[in-house]
Design a protein around this motif. Sequence first.
Motif, short mmCIF file in Angstrom:
data_model
loop_
_atom_site.label_atom_id
_atom_site.label_comp_id
_atom_site.label_asym_id
_atom_site.label_seq_id
_atom_site.Cartn_x
_atom_site.Cartn_y
_atom_site.Cartn_z
N LEU A 365 2.64 -6.95 -2.06
CA LEU A 365 3.24 -5.53 -1.23
C LEU A 365 4.11 -6.73 0.06
O LEU A 365 4.89 -6.08 0.84
N ASN A 368 7.09 -7.07 -1.35
CA ASN A 368 7.80 -7.02 -1.82
C ASN A 368 8.41 -5.60 -0.07
O ASN A 368 9.74 -5.76 -0.28
N THR A 369 7.41 -5.48 0.82
CA THR A 369 8.07 -5.01 1.86
C THR A 369 8.32 -5.51 3.14
O THR A 369 9.28 -4.35 4.11
N CYS A 370 7.80 -6.74 2.93
CA CYS A 370 8.47 -7.39 3.91
C CYS A 370 9.22 -8.20 4.09
O CYS A 370 9.59 -9.10 5.40
N PRO A 437 1.22 -5.27 6.31
CA PRO A 437 0.26 -4.67 6.06
C PRO A 437 -1.43 -5.49 6.07
O PRO A 437 -1.06 -6.72 5.66
N TYR A 591 1.21 2.52 -5.54
CA TYR A 591 2.06 1.33 -4.69
C TYR A 591 3.48 1.29 -5.23
O TYR A 591 4.65 0.45 -5.11
N SER A 593 7.14 1.91 -5.58
CA SER A 593 8.17 2.25 -4.86
C SER A 593 9.12 3.85 -6.34
O SER A 593 9.57 4.26 -5.74
N ASN A 625 -3.44 4.25 0.61
CA ASN A 625 -2.15 4.19 -0.10
C ASN A 625 -0.82 5.07 1.74
O ASN A 625 -1.33 6.26 1.68
N ASP A 627 1.71 5.66 1.98
CA ASP A 627 3.29 5.99 1.47
C ASP A 627 3.08 7.34 0.37
O ASP A 627 3.57 7.59 0.51
#
Length: 744
Positions: A365, A368-370, A437, A591, A593, A625, A627
């Motif tokens: 994660l 993927n996100t940062c 996260p 999780y 997107s 989660n 989101d």
Amino acid sequence: MKKSKLPKQALIILSIALVLVISTVMWSSAQITQDTEEEVQSTLRDVATQNALIVQQELRENFNLLYSLADAISVSPDAVNAKSIAAQLGSFVSTYEFKRIGFVSPDGQVISTDGYVQDLSSRDFFKDGMQGLPGITNTLQDRLGTPEPINVFSIPVYDQSDSIIGVLFATYRNQHFEEILGVQSFNNQGFSCLVNQDGDLIATSSNAPASLQEADRMSDYLTQDARNDQPLQDLHTLLQSSSSNGGYFYGGSQKYYYYAAAMDNLRSDRQWFALTIVPDQVLSSRSAPILFQVRLLILLIIVIAGCGTFAFVHSIRIQRRQLYRLAYVDPLTNGDNFACFKEKLSHCNGDCGFYVALDLQDFKLINNTCGVAKGDETLLEVWKLLQTGTHLGEFSAHINADRFILFLRDNDRCTLEPRLECLCQDISNLSTKLNIPKLFPLCGIYETADHKEIEQNYGKAVQAKYPIKGKRTRHYAFYEDLDIKQLSEDRLMEDVFEDALKNGEFQLWYQPKVDPVTGNILGAEALIRWKRPDGTMLSPGKFIPLFEKNGNITTLDEYVFRTVCAQQQRWLQAGATLYPISVNISRVSLYYSNVVDKYREILNSFRLDPKYVPLEITESATIDNSDISSLIEQFHEAGFTLLLDDFGSGYSSLSSLNVMHFDTIKLDKSLIDYIGDRNGEKLLLHITQLLQSFGMTITAEGVETSDQVEFLKNLHCDDIQGYYFSKPLPVNEFEDFVRKHTGL
């Protein structure tokens, strides 16, 4: 005489010494050249193998899509026409970057997503498909639409009685293979191509020689040079053997090395190979600087033997240090790698201590996100904490990705556990420092004094994490606490998962939802069951937690959703009244997107109204989660009805219901069991009144007694699900239940 002999003897001794030194240097030169060649060959093998793996993955994904679409078509073979092809298959063309997808009926007539209608009965892939064989063609020139090289994927389509009703195909632009092969190697001097076992060229990278790109077969290219008689024979033998190996050939003034990596057979007569080729000049360009230095050393040795010898020894030491760094230093942390860890620990046999296998749960994660750079920064910070957390005589190493290993010399668990708690807390605190996260480290621990089998010891430490992985309830677990029998059962289930999915071992059962006043059917919940070939029926409680840990749950979620859509479509085509059949989505699937887009595409492929396939999200999935509110909104925009499952099972936050707008709340059995207890009934009363004031409908789960039904009637509960009315039923028994409880 004696005086005359002395200079001559000295000269002979010096000459012998120089010959020995020069011979040694020349031998070293040859050795360096050999090592460099082996390095090139190793890299060549790795690049070819990687290309083969990427192409295999591309082939596997495309065939998996076709099998999924074939299942959908087989539901209603009478509906296979141009309009249904466009509706069912059209959305997948752009998503999977096909040029077209089409269906060929048994008479050879094709209907495709781009509207072309023609007779393909003479095509080999159609004939193979009608014989039950999947396949992918060699490179063809597409004469429809924009002329371009293509490859055609094809599979047979079966009806419900396992009879072949046609062939489903997808036209794949050959350019995609060229792009896969276009990854630079050897400073862009290397190039790659795909060939089959007959030597036919499937695709080549854009930097390949023009004569190779224009050839149809490898033999056409190789026969341009008379020196290739034996290399051509060797290549033919290699391709026919369906094994991976290397070789060489000549082209113009160049000698080329190649490595042919065999792919998993799609069919025994359709073996493909990924060939990566590099010119001999790569070897010479790598060895030339070293050879130049060696020749210079020879000259210097002739002038000053001692200086030359010293320089040579010095260069060898430098190379050894470089090799040591490659062998024992981790490139990310600049600390010890696993090989170095094993080397150090191998000298400590008999010393009792704890192997600690550490990783970071859901670390992907962060990447993927940062971004990957932030992920690497996180790993470096974790490494620093491990370094400060180890004492003299203890070791730590970075293995790969987010996996680390430590050897700690604590006397027992009582002294080890506080250290691990402190370490895990420090790692978790990095989340705030790095603005990422929440990190949740997991440690598996194995205690031993036997360090002869270090990799096996590490494997046991990894196994120790198994029971706690994915739960976020504990940071560490000991191997001694493992249930080895359960572990073996879990491993078996993991190994057979894909085959079980293909063989239809996963079955859907339906538990009715009933009107508490009239007793009429209002809908049902789809529940998964696993029926093994020996007839054993596995409940979800055995395999769902396992698949949530290893990631297979996302595939299973989509399978259940697609199967329910297909069943609803069958009932609709049979003229039956449709009732909403709710489907569970695991927290792992949430999780991703693109989860909303994926489920929307599946639903659209069956042309169903989303109200007939509501989605259930467990209450625990909304906790981790961040989101979830956005996802709920996206699902609503796509038309889905959302149910909050297991409400009251331990995580309930009434205030969060004002943020997460669910359509239906399912009261967990733990709340229903309060009926009969005065305080519990008050709690149920106020909860239902609050939820109803929010405009939410209420489903009661786990209802088993008539007293519970009467109480829920007075609460104006919308529907009831539980053994009082029915246990989960296979589809044929569920259909009987519907006929008896339709209110007609």
